[in-house]
Design a protein around this motif. Structure first.
Motif, PDB file in Angstrom:
ATOM      1  N   PHE A 269       0.820  -1.215   0.000  1.00  0.00           N
ATOM      2  CA  PHE A 269       0.000   0.000   0.000  1.00  0.00           C
ATOM      3  C   PHE A 269       0.852   1.263   0.000  1.00  0.00           C
ATOM      4  CE2 PHE A 269      -2.976  -3.019   2.026  1.00  0.00           C
ATOM      5  CZ  PHE A 269      -4.108  -2.788   1.260  1.00  0.00           C
ATOM      6  N   ARG A 270       0.385   2.280  -0.744  1.00  0.00           N
ATOM      7  CA  ARG A 270       0.737   3.676  -0.527  1.00  0.00           C
ATOM      8  C   ARG A 270      -0.554   4.412  -0.243  1.00  0.00           C
ATOM      9  NH1 ARG A 270       5.678   6.219  -1.468  1.00  0.00           N
ATOM     10  NH2 ARG A 270       4.597   7.766  -0.197  1.00  0.00           N
ATOM     11  N   ARG A 271      -0.465   5.594   0.363  1.00  0.00           N
ATOM     12  CA  ARG A 271      -1.677   6.286   0.783  1.00  0.00           C
ATOM     13  C   ARG A 271      -2.470   6.812  -0.426  1.00  0.00           C
ATOM     14  NH1 ARG A 271      -4.003   8.204   5.839  1.00  0.00           N
ATOM     15  NH2 ARG A 271      -6.119   8.621   5.137  1.00  0.00           N
ATOM     16  N   THR A 272      -1.793   7.420  -1.393  1.00  0.00           N
ATOM     17  CA  THR A 272      -2.486   8.007  -2.541  1.00  0.00           C
ATOM     18  C   THR A 272      -1.978   7.381  -3.835  1.00  0.00           C
ATOM     19  OG1 THR A 272      -0.910   9.791  -2.898  1.00  0.00           O
ATOM     20  CG2 THR A 272      -2.672  10.192  -1.287  1.00  0.00           C
ATOM     21  N   TYR A 273      -2.762   7.542  -4.900  1.00  0.00           N
ATOM     22  CA  TYR A 273      -2.346   6.961  -6.176  1.00  0.00           C
ATOM     23  C   TYR A 273      -1.100   7.638  -6.742  1.00  0.00           C
ATOM     24  CZ  TYR A 273      -2.119   5.341 -10.926  1.00  0.00           C
ATOM     25  OH  TYR A 273      -1.659   4.804 -12.105  1.00  0.00           O
ATOM     26  N   PRO A 274      -0.971   8.972  -6.713  1.00  0.00           N
ATOM     27  CA  PRO A 274       0.277   9.576  -7.205  1.00  0.00           C
ATOM     28  C   PRO A 274       1.511   9.017  -6.510  1.00  0.00           C
ATOM     29  CG  PRO A 274      -1.403  11.263  -6.949  1.00  0.00           C
ATOM     30  CD  PRO A 274      -1.974  10.011  -6.356  1.00  0.00           C
ATOM     31  N   GLN A 275       1.413   8.744  -5.196  1.00  0.00           N
ATOM     32  CA  GLN A 275       2.538   8.127  -4.490  1.00  0.00           C
ATOM     33  C   GLN A 275       2.752   6.693  -4.973  1.00  0.00           C
ATOM     34  OE1 GLN A 275       0.972   8.582  -0.554  1.00  0.00           O
ATOM     35  NE2 GLN A 275       1.910  10.599  -0.235  1.00  0.00           N
ATOM     36  N   LEU A 276       1.641   5.995  -5.230  1.00  0.00           N
ATOM     37  CA  LEU A 276       1.717   4.603  -5.685  1.00  0.00           C
ATOM     38  C   LEU A 276       2.383   4.501  -7.050  1.00  0.00           C
ATOM     39  CD1 LEU A 276       0.827   1.633  -5.087  1.00  0.00           C
ATOM     40  CD2 LEU A 276      -1.246   2.143  -6.389  1.00  0.00           C
ATOM     41  N   LYS A 277       2.186   5.520  -7.900  1.00  0.00           N
ATOM     42  CA  LYS A 277       2.736   5.487  -9.256  1.00  0.00           C
ATOM     43  C   LYS A 277       4.249   5.319  -9.228  1.00  0.00           C
ATOM     44  CE  LYS A 277       2.334   6.028 -13.775  1.00  0.00           C
ATOM     45  NZ  LYS A 277       3.741   5.937 -14.140  1.00  0.00           N
ATOM     46  N   LYS A 278       4.919   5.974  -8.312  1.00  0.00           N
ATOM     47  CA  LYS A 278       6.369   5.841  -8.197  1.00  0.00           C
ATOM     48  C   LYS A 278       6.750   4.410  -7.823  1.00  0.00           C
ATOM     49  CE  LYS A 278      10.386   7.827  -5.864  1.00  0.00           C
ATOM     50  NZ  LYS A 278      10.874   8.816  -4.863  1.00  0.00           N
ATOM     51  N   LEU A 279       5.954   3.800  -6.948  1.00  0.00           N
ATOM     52  CA  LEU A 279       6.203   2.418  -6.540  1.00  0.00           C
ATOM     53  C   LEU A 279       5.992   1.462  -7.717  1.00  0.00           C
ATOM     54  CD1 LEU A 279       6.928   1.062  -3.765  1.00  0.00           C
ATOM     55  CD2 LEU A 279       4.510   0.479  -3.580  1.00  0.00           C
ATOM     56  N   ILE A 280       4.972   1.731  -8.515  1.00  0.00           N
ATOM     57  CA  ILE A 280       4.715   0.910  -9.702  1.00  0.00           C
ATOM     58  C   ILE A 280       5.904   0.983 -10.661  1.00  0.00           C
ATOM     59  CG2 ILE A 280       3.260   0.681 -11.762  1.00  0.00           C
ATOM     60  CD1 ILE A 280       0.914   1.691 -10.011  1.00  0.00           C
ATOM     61  N   ASP A 281       6.404   2.198 -10.896  1.00  0.00           N
ATOM     62  CA  ASP A 281       7.546   2.365 -11.798  1.00  0.00           C
ATOM     63  C   ASP A 281       8.760   1.593 -11.292  1.00  0.00           C
ATOM     64  OD1 ASP A 281       5.966   4.007 -13.326  1.00  0.00           O
ATOM     65  OD2 ASP A 281       6.810   5.884 -12.545  1.00  0.00           O
ATOM     66  N   ARG A 282       8.976   1.656  -9.991  1.00  0.00           N
ATOM     67  CA  ARG A 282      10.121   0.940  -9.419  1.00  0.00           C
ATOM     68  C   ARG A 282       9.912  -0.574  -9.505  1.00  0.00           C
ATOM     69  NH1 ARG A 282      15.255   0.505  -9.309  1.00  0.00           N
ATOM     70  NH2 ARG A 282      16.189  -0.103  -7.325  1.00  0.00           N
TER      71      ARG A 282
ATOM     72  N   THR B 215      10.787  -7.123 -13.600  1.00  0.00           N
ATOM     73  CA  THR B 215      11.032  -7.609 -14.967  1.00  0.00           C
ATOM     74  C   THR B 215      12.425  -8.199 -15.106  1.00  0.00           C
ATOM     75  OG1 THR B 215      11.671  -5.348 -15.613  1.00  0.00           O
ATOM     76  CG2 THR B 215       9.386  -6.031 -16.047  1.00  0.00           C
ATOM     77  N   ARG B 216      13.358  -7.784 -14.260  1.00  0.00           N
ATOM     78  CA  ARG B 216      14.697  -8.374 -14.284  1.00  0.00           C
ATOM     79  C   ARG B 216      14.726  -9.701 -13.533  1.00  0.00           C
ATOM     80  NH1 ARG B 216      19.085  -3.507 -13.195  1.00  0.00           N
ATOM     81  NH2 ARG B 216      18.526  -2.188 -14.969  1.00  0.00           N
ATOM     82  N   ALA B 217      14.093  -9.735 -12.391  1.00  0.00           N
ATOM     83  CA  ALA B 217      14.129 -10.954 -11.576  1.00  0.00           C
ATOM     84  C   ALA B 217      13.196 -12.037 -12.120  1.00  0.00           C
ATOM     85  CB  ALA B 217      13.759 -10.624 -10.127  1.00  0.00           C
ATOM     86  N   PHE B 218      12.085 -11.613 -12.705  1.00  0.00           N
ATOM     87  CA  PHE B 218      11.069 -12.563 -13.201  1.00  0.00           C
ATOM     88  C   PHE B 218      10.624 -12.125 -14.604  1.00  0.00           C
ATOM     89  CE2 PHE B 218      10.828 -12.271  -8.599  1.00  0.00           C
ATOM     90  CZ  PHE B 218      10.889 -13.615  -8.202  1.00  0.00           C
ATOM     91  N   PRO B 219      11.425 -12.444 -15.631  1.00  0.00           N
ATOM     92  CA  PRO B 219      11.119 -11.962 -16.993  1.00  0.00           C
ATOM     93  C   PRO B 219       9.740 -12.386 -17.500  1.00  0.00           C
ATOM     94  CG  PRO B 219      13.346 -12.837 -16.875  1.00  0.00           C
ATOM     95  CD  PRO B 219      12.680 -13.183 -15.580  1.00  0.00           C
ATOM     96  N   GLN B 220       9.176 -13.466 -16.960  1.00  0.00           N
ATOM     97  CA  GLN B 220       7.883 -13.939 -17.442  1.00  0.00           C
ATOM     98  C   GLN B 220       6.706 -13.349 -16.656  1.00  0.00           C
ATOM     99  OE1 GLN B 220       8.838 -18.226 -17.165  1.00  0.00           O
ATOM    100  NE2 GLN B 220       8.549 -18.318 -19.387  1.00  0.00           N
ATOM    101  N   ALA B 221       6.998 -12.589 -15.617  1.00  0.00           N
ATOM    102  CA  ALA B 221       5.919 -11.957 -14.850  1.00  0.00           C
ATOM    103  C   ALA B 221       5.244 -10.885 -15.688  1.00  0.00           C
ATOM    104  CB  ALA B 221       6.470 -11.357 -13.558  1.00  0.00           C
ATOM    105  N   LYS B 222       3.928 -10.756 -15.526  1.00  0.00           N
ATOM    106  CA  LYS B 222       3.141  -9.800 -16.300  1.00  0.00           C
ATOM    107  C   LYS B 222       2.448  -8.813 -15.360  1.00  0.00           C
ATOM    108  CE  LYS B 222       4.049 -12.009 -20.140  1.00  0.00           C
ATOM    109  NZ  LYS B 222       4.988 -11.431 -21.126  1.00  0.00           N
ATOM    110  N   TYR B 223       2.386  -7.555 -15.789  1.00  0.00           N
ATOM    111  CA  TYR B 223       1.722  -6.524 -14.987  1.00  0.00           C
ATOM    112  C   TYR B 223       0.416  -6.123 -15.643  1.00  0.00           C
ATOM    113  CZ  TYR B 223       0.794  -2.189 -12.478  1.00  0.00           C
ATOM    114  OH  TYR B 223       0.198  -1.211 -11.729  1.00  0.00           O
TER     115      TYR B 223
END
Length: 459
Positions: A40-53, A59-67
């Motif tokens: 969890f992050r409190r707000t979506y704008p804060q969450l967006k940074k977490l999604i990018d990270r 994608t490096r650790a699990f190349p077959q993982a899908k978002y």
């Protein structure tokens, strides 16, 4: 990441790699098809940074993982899932009713309420066999949740010390069951993040250039300093300043018989009530010498006892305390306790036989009252302030430094916080107002071995 406790808080200074730790730890059980994790992050704008990270790591650790960008969900080859979510409103926690997650994490826990966190504890349960259920969180000092996070993870024990708690309940067969839960605070230290310091050699210098409170919080992870703190003058450092200078917290002493004694009161029933006793010396300096705080032990929850019961307990304290016994005590209270629009007032109930605990109406001017705290907390060039508190007044010492500013009334404190002691004290200070005083001098408290010393002339 390898800790075995049910709950861990990784927190303190900025730049310690906290968010990366949560994202990486979430993948520990993704080889199990039924596994579900959520961060969890409190707000979506804060969450967006977490999604990018998460893209950079997963994608490096699990190349077959899908978002799935629609549901903010990572799906791994086994079928395991990690959800990235925000919980902005208090009611958003009910969106997870009936859901189960083996791993639940909060990034920047101090931005969440205690109720949001505690509710998600009930969702921390397995979706299938052979999984482990646990909670993880990160935090910097500050934010609306600073107080409860500090109380839950830092106050009970020093960092890196396991905190255990026995929880008892009766099962469906009537048997008493006791389980032990555990939690721990792991300090986050920017000096441990060698990669960050290598990539950005000036990062430490930028943190060191911040105002003192921000620097202490973000560079050193000081939980007594944080952004938005109202009373930045506050210092509780009696260990280093035994002479009583440059500290607001002191050892109790016997009050001279000729000093005036005041009693402040803020009434509460579902929320806590507060009673504080104050001694005023011949120079006008005020000492908080005793307190009676009506709190259950749960955050901001009152004892739900009647005004008569409160008066009875006040009378017993004043009949037995050596600094109060036999004194003519001046009572000052919230003006609302004199309201008779719905019948007998709270003040009338407390003044009745056999207690006779009486009050006068306090001045409830909010901004002027707040300024009196600032004036009295200020230190002069000799390290003296006009207000100190006995170290036995634990709730004052706990709540006053945690108060933050209201987002909408920027000159006033946030009244959603545990402000009952603040209000009660404010009535006494407004009865004894002083002229403005500036905080002329503060001690330098960089100790030998402090990482800031290692920076030398680079700062």
């Amino acid at each position: 990441m390898s800790r075995s406790e049910n709950e861990c808080l990784y927190g303190g200074s900025a730049g310690g790699g906290k968010s990366d730790a949560l994202l990486a730890e979430a993948t520990r059980q993704v080889h199990i098809p039924t596994y579900r994790g959520i961060i969890f992050r409190r707000t979506y704008p804060q969450l967006k940074k977490l999604i990018d990270r998460s893209y950079q790591i997963y994608t490096r650790a699990f190349p077959q993982a899908k978002y799935n960008s629609g549901t903010h969900t990572w799906v791994f080859p086994s079928g395991a899932k990690i959800y990235l979510a925000n919980m902005n409103r208090e009611s958003d926690k009910y969106n997870y009713q009936g859901q189960d997650y083996e791993y639940i994490a909060f990034d920047e826990l101090t931005q969440f309420t205690e109720d949001q966190y505690i509710y998600m504890l009930s969702r921390n349960r397995p979706n299938g066999p052979n999984t482990r259920c646990y909670m993880r969180a990160t935090a910097n000092p500050g934010g609306i949740g600073h107080g409860w996070v500090k109380q839950r993870f830092l106050t009970p024990a020093p960092p890196m010390t396991r905190i255990t708690e026995d929880v008892s309940f009766v099962d469906d067969k009537g048997n008493l069951i006791t389980k032990t839960t555990s939690r721990i605070f792991i300090p986050s230290n920017v000096f441990d993040n060698k990669e960050l310091l290598k990539n950005d050699p000036t990062y430490l210098a930028r943190l060191a250039m911040l105002p003192e409170k921000d620097r202490n919080a973000l560079l050193y992870g000081d939980w007594d300093s944080f952004d938005g703190q109202v009373f930045t003058e506050w210092i509780n450092d009696s260990k280093h300043y035994k002479d009583g200078k440059y500290t607001h917290v002191i050892e109790p002493f016997k009050v001279p018989p000729h000093w005036l004694i005041y009693r402040g009161f803020d009434f509460g029933y579902a929320k806590p009530f507060s009673v504080g006793w104050y001694a005023v010396d011949t120079e006008g300096k005020i000492y908080r010498i005793r307190e009676y705080y009506g709190c259950t032990g749960n955050a901001n929850e009152g004892l739900k006892i009647t005004p008569q019961e409160i008066a009875k307990n006040i009378k017993e304290i004043e009949d037995t305390d050596e600094n109060l016994k036999g004194k003519n005590i001046i009572g000052v209270a919230d003006p609302s306790i004199f309201d008779r629009s719905r019948g007998e007032s709270v003040a009338d109930m407390m003044a009745s036989h056999p207690y006779y605990v009486t009050w006068s109406k306090g001045d409830n001017t909010r901004i002027a009252g707040k300024m009196q705290f600032h004036y009295r907390f200020a230190f002069d060039s000799d390290g003296e302030s006009m207000f100190q508190v006995f170290n036995t007044c634990k709730h004052f010492i706990r709540t006053i430094p945690l108060l933050i500013y209201d987002e909408h009334k920027v000159e006033d404190i946030d009244t959603e916080m545990e402000d009952h002691i603040y209000d009660e004290c404010r009535y006494v200070l407004m009865t004894n107002p002083i002229s403005p005083r500036q905080n002329l001098m503060k001690p330098c408290r960089i100790m030998p071995g402090d990482p800031l010393n290692q920076l030398g002339s680079k700062v």
